[in-house]
Scaffold this active site. Structure first.
Site, PDB file in Angstrom:
ATOM      1  N   GLU A   1       0.836  -1.216   0.000  1.00 43.80           N
ATOM      2  CA  GLU A   1       0.000   0.000   0.000  1.00 43.80           C
ATOM      3  C   GLU A   1       0.860   1.249   0.000  1.00 43.80           C
ATOM      4  O   GLU A   1       0.597   2.211  -0.728  1.00 43.80           O
ATOM      5  CB  GLU A   1      -0.929   0.022   1.215  1.00 43.80           C
ATOM      6  CG  GLU A   1      -1.951  -1.092   1.271  1.00 43.80           C
ATOM      7  CD  GLU A   1      -2.704  -1.281  -0.028  1.00 43.80           C
ATOM      8  OE1 GLU A   1      -2.911  -0.287  -0.750  1.00 43.80           O
ATOM      9  OE2 GLU A   1      -3.071  -2.423  -0.332  1.00 43.80           O
TER      10      GLU A   1
ATOM     11  N   HIS B   1      -4.492  -6.071 -11.475  1.00 40.77           N
ATOM     12  CA  HIS B   1      -4.047  -7.122 -10.556  1.00 40.77           C
ATOM     13  C   HIS B   1      -3.811  -8.424 -11.313  1.00 40.77           C
ATOM     14  O   HIS B   1      -2.903  -9.177 -11.018  1.00 40.77           O
ATOM     15  CB  HIS B   1      -5.094  -7.371  -9.462  1.00 40.77           C
ATOM     16  CG  HIS B   1      -5.281  -6.205  -8.540  1.00 40.77           C
ATOM     17  ND1 HIS B   1      -6.288  -5.290  -8.713  1.00 40.77           N
ATOM     18  CD2 HIS B   1      -4.573  -5.790  -7.475  1.00 40.77           C
ATOM     19  CE1 HIS B   1      -6.195  -4.369  -7.768  1.00 40.77           C
ATOM     20  NE2 HIS B   1      -5.157  -4.651  -6.997  1.00 40.77           N
TER      21      HIS B   1
HETATM   22 ZN   LIG Z   1      -2.295  -2.322  -5.007  1.00 40.99          ZN
END
Ligand SMILES: [Zn+2]
Length: 881
Positions: A379, A470
């Site tokens: 993050e 992703h």
């Molecule tokens: Zn991410």
């Protein structure tokens, strides 16, 4: 599609160039080299320079260097973003502006080093668009652009109602000669997907055409990480004692603390709703995690505060070792928020929103997501990326953004915890956030999954996971992790960080990313054998120039590389219609037509306004167009042979969602932008349009025309429960037949969708038991004799849409909800209209989401297989894949 075998040419060439026996060849400067970039005069990279530079201000020296005509750019169009220092190397990163407006994704970098006390330029590169020519005056207001963005870029109707548009900012989008666009933040709540919405939408500021939207929330997906620490380690925390003697998680002990800013601050949302944490900054009333004593007790373990605060310190120290002060590189305060929920339910996720980390979790299955140091590192690395290459969160650049966050997140964890790279769990991301599941089952991703771009790229269009950010990340991060396993963390982290901060630019693809890492390795003076290791890792993962052209397909390409993947095509006879953005003109989308047997597509519409939702009956095309200045939607028509000009068939202030045509008859769905209500309108020949679905408390959607009949879906709420049934109008007699509801086998009424007429039949989708799986119904065209063509259940599963010809019914299906491989992406299937077996239509491995059925068994669709979105066709089903 041409097929060329993968070669190791690049590796061989590099090996040959460097394989001089004996001395330290890698330290000799390589010869100057210029790599061009398609669509711009400014080179992608100029490397191997050793040119003296001015000794004064570094930004001025960089601009002076770029005056050289080989760059074809005007240094006055560059504003400095940052200066990066790595030993004696210094790099200036610029952002491109055009007529004083920011250019989306336009960045250029200049690299310097010191040679014997003399400042020299070693290279420069990036993405500078030289062909821009944009009038900076908008004709669409920011407010209107906000409405359009909301209504046209948020596809899900229910989610759309929660979405609010924020203040707009003018930018230049680099398509063709440039498009003046509003950037509009959209904020809302997708209750079905159980996640918040926070997107930057881009809307053409002259035509009102929505261009695209970029997700601002960098999610980690549905499964993930762990934290005394959730894992029972005793942590030392830098905290702050307040005047009232309470302690809070406020770390002022790091070198970046300057007496005013530069803290690491961890807030406890105390179960607050994640939707209240989408604005930049920390909402009023949210307090730092606090304890009456120096011992932060079990509640702070459970909330994730201990792990988030400890992890943020680890991440800070890791990046400091790479020469970076904090996420922004300027020692700005680093904020984390833990303990958010999804309206009271556990929020099993975490994200970086552009200004702060937000962690959910807690509950029966997961610890707080802050419990995984790799998740914390991931993050926070998004914060580093935002403040360096700012890789756009869409398609391949988005997959590299995710891949770099994974790489550094995992590097931080393995270093801090002393996990050897040979440990089979070392390559796992988020393996520690589960309370009970074993590491391999708990992990979100595995950087050793050995994916190869050519063999394993997930062929999604931009309609899914922002184009696979992703889903395709480990192709790139896997190559980086391979390098780390071979060269070790110290060496590899340095060159990957150097590539991110000194070479990559926002719109880079995998091949650009590889070049950035190789350039960084060369600039970092890695020896020849290490640079071969770097090249081989990318080769092994299939990242070589032109890799996307080596993916096999079984369809004919009608239009290659569509830049708009949101609009359904249509087909009738041997003609198709589709929409695309035009790379050579200022108009954003226009209607194309061509023949299904191939040949060049021709443009049917002008480029001066947005054109969408095309339909054809094989003789003419009709479509929806709007010139936003009037907020007026028009239905336009033109013969496919282009012999007569475009005519306006209808004009309305309401949004026209779809239009269908059959000879002289037209029907369309009109949406009131204020109430969100839909009605179906019919226009016969030159007659006035008639609202055929007008009925108290009912709406009409999804019109279909064939054989002198009109069908649509009737949607009405009775006793608080929605009912959906097809309606058939006989256009000659005016007879209106509301089909009886298909008997329900569950607790809710059966749900019908997408009624489609053929000359003899009506077909539609039905869910009889409310479980989300559907079947196909068929009735006579007058609505009588309804029967199941494919029973509701697992055979059909989860359809995307349906279309039919006189001989076959084509459906798009999700065969599973796993999008972990190409098999989980929606695929086309077909069943004969007279009954028979449902079979695969095309064996293309990627996304086949938007499609239309043509004559006989033909279909035309948007296909994501070959790493971009192509319009393709087949004459009939492939049958076996
Ligand atoms: Zn991410």
């Amino acid at each position: 599609m041409s097929w060329r075998p993968i070669t190791l040419t690049a590796v061989a060439a590099l090996a040959a160039a460097l394989a001089v026996p004996g001395t330290a060849v890698a330290d000799d400067p390589p010869p100057p080299q210029v790599e061009s970039r398609a669509g711009t005069e400014a080179p992608a990279e100029v490397s191997g320079l050793a040119e003296p530079a001015g000794a004064g201000d570094l930004v001025q020296a960089a601009k002076a260097h770029l005056e050289d005509p080989r760059y074809h750019l005007d240094p006055d169009d560059l504003v400095p973003l940052q200066t990066i220092t790595d030993g004696t190397d210094r790099t200036v990163r610029f952002a491109q502006r055009h007529r004083d407006l920011p250019v989306f994704g336009g960045q250029y970098l200049v690299h310097f080093t010191d040679r014997d006390g003399q400042r020299v330029v070693t290279g420069a590169g990036g993405r500078f668009l030289t062909e821009l020519s944009v009038d900076p005056t908008p004709t669409v207001t920011a407010e209107t652009a906000g409405k359009l963005a909301r209504n046209l870029l948020i596809k899900n109707r229910v989610a759309r109602e929660s979405v609010e548009a924020g203040a707009g900012e003018l930018v230049v989008v680099p398509r063709g000669t440039g498009v003046l666009a509003w950037r509009i933040p959209l904020k809302g709540h997708d209750r079905a997907a159980k996640r918040p919405i926070l997107r930057d939408a881009y809307v053409d500021a002259r035509s009102g055409a929505p261009l695209f939207a970029v997700d601002r929330l960098h999610f980690e997906g549905p499964v993930q990480a762990t934290g005394q620490s959730a894992h029972g380690e005793q942590r030392t925390l830098n905290a702050y004692q307040r005047a009232d003697d309470a302690y809070e998680l406020r770390d002022r002990a790091r070198p970046m603390w300057n007496g005013g800013t530069g803290e690491i601050l961890t807030y406890d949302a105390a179960g607050g709703d994640v939707f209240d944490y989408l604005e930049p900054g920390i909402p009023a009333g949210t307090e730092p995690a606090r304890s009456p004593t120096q011992a932060f007790g079990p509640a702070h373990t459970e909330s994730g505060a201990v792990d988030a605060h400890h992890g943020a310190g680890e991440v800070y120290e890791y990046y400091r070792r790479l020469g970076r002060e904090g996420l922004d590189g300027k020692g700005g305060t680093m904020h984390s928020v833990v303990n958010v929920t999804l309206s009271g339910e556990p929020f099993a996720n975490a994200f970086w929103d552009g200004t702060k980390m937000v962690y959910g979790g807690g509950g029966p299955d997961y610890h707080s997501f802050a419990a995984g140091l790799d998740v914390v590192g991931h993050e926070m690395t998004h914060g580093v990326i935002t403040n360096s290459a700012d890789l756009v969160y869409l398609g391949q650049s988005g997959a590299m953004n995710e891949g770099l966050a994974d790489y550094f997140g995992n590097a931080i964890e393995t270093d801090a915890l002393g996990i050897p790279l040979s440990d089979p769990d070392a390559s796992l991301l988020g393996q520690g956030i589960c309370r009970t599941a074993a590491p391999a089952e708990c992990a979100i991703r595995d950087l050793d999954d050995d994916r190869n771009a050519v063999e394993d790229y997930l062929g999604v269009t931009v309609s899914l996971d922002s184009g696979g950010v992703h889903l395709n990340s480990t192709i790139f991060s896997g190559a980086l992790w391979d390098i780390r396993e071979r060269l070790g963390g110290a060496k590899t982290d340095k060159i990957v960080y150097k590539a991110l901060t000194e070479y990559m630019t926002p719109l880079d693809d995998f091949v650009d990313g590889r070049r950035a890492v190789e350039s960084a390795a060369r600039a970092a003076r890695l020896p020849a054998r290490d640079r071969i290791t770097v090249a081989r890792a990318f080769e092994r993962h299939g990242i070589t120039p032109g890799w996307d052209r080596r993916i096999g397909t079984d369809s004919r390409v009608l239009v290659d590389g569509l830049t708009d993947a949101f609009v359904k095509p249509d087909v009738a006879g041997d003609r198709y219609v589709a929409v695309n953005s035009d790379a050579d003109a200022t108009g954003p989308t226009s209607v194309l037509t061509g023949r299904v047997r191939g040949g060049k597509a021709v443009k049917l519409s002008d480029n001066d306004q947005w054109n969408t939702a095309p339909a054809t009956d094989g003789r003419r095309a009709v479509w929806v167009s709007f010139d936003d200045a009037q907020t007026s939607f028009q239905i336009l028509s033109r013969p496919l042979d282009g012999r007569s000009p475009v005519t306006t068939v209808h004009e309305t202030t309401r949004l026209v969602a779809s239009v269908v045509v059959s000879g002289d008859d037209l029907a369309w769905e009109e949406v009131d932008l204020n109430t969100g209500e839909s009605q179906v309108w019919l226009k016969r020949g030159t007659g006035e349009p008639v609202n055929v679905s007008a009925e108290d408390g009912a709406q009409g959607l999804q019109p279909s025309l064939a054989g002198g009949r009109l069908a649509y879906l009737r949607w009405a709420v009775q006793d608080g429960v929605p009912h959906t049934t097809p309606v058939v109008h006989d256009l000659a007699t005016g007879t209106r037949t509301v089909l009886p509801e298909v008997p329900s086998t569950g607790d809710t009424p059966s749900a019908s969708a997408v009624p489609v007429l053929t000359s003899r039949y009506l077909v539609w989708l039905v869910d009889t038991d409310g479980d989300g799986t559907y079947g196909v119904m068929r009735a006579a065209a007058d609505g009588t004799g309804a029967t199941a063509l494919v029973p509701d259940g697992p055979e059909l599963g989860f359809p995307t849409w349906l279309d039919a010809s006189d001989s076959a019914v084509t459906v798009g299906l999700f065969t599973s909800f796993s999008v972990e491989d190409n098999a989980g992406l929606p695929k086309l299937f077909q069943v004969p209209l007279n009954g028979g077996t449902l079979q695969r239509y095309s064996c293309n491995r990627g996304d086949q989401y938007l499609f239309a059925a043509g004559d006989g068994a033909r279909a035309v669709w948007l296909d994501g297989t070959a790493a971009d979105t192509d319009l393709v066709t087949r004459p009939g089903p492939a049958r076996r894949c």
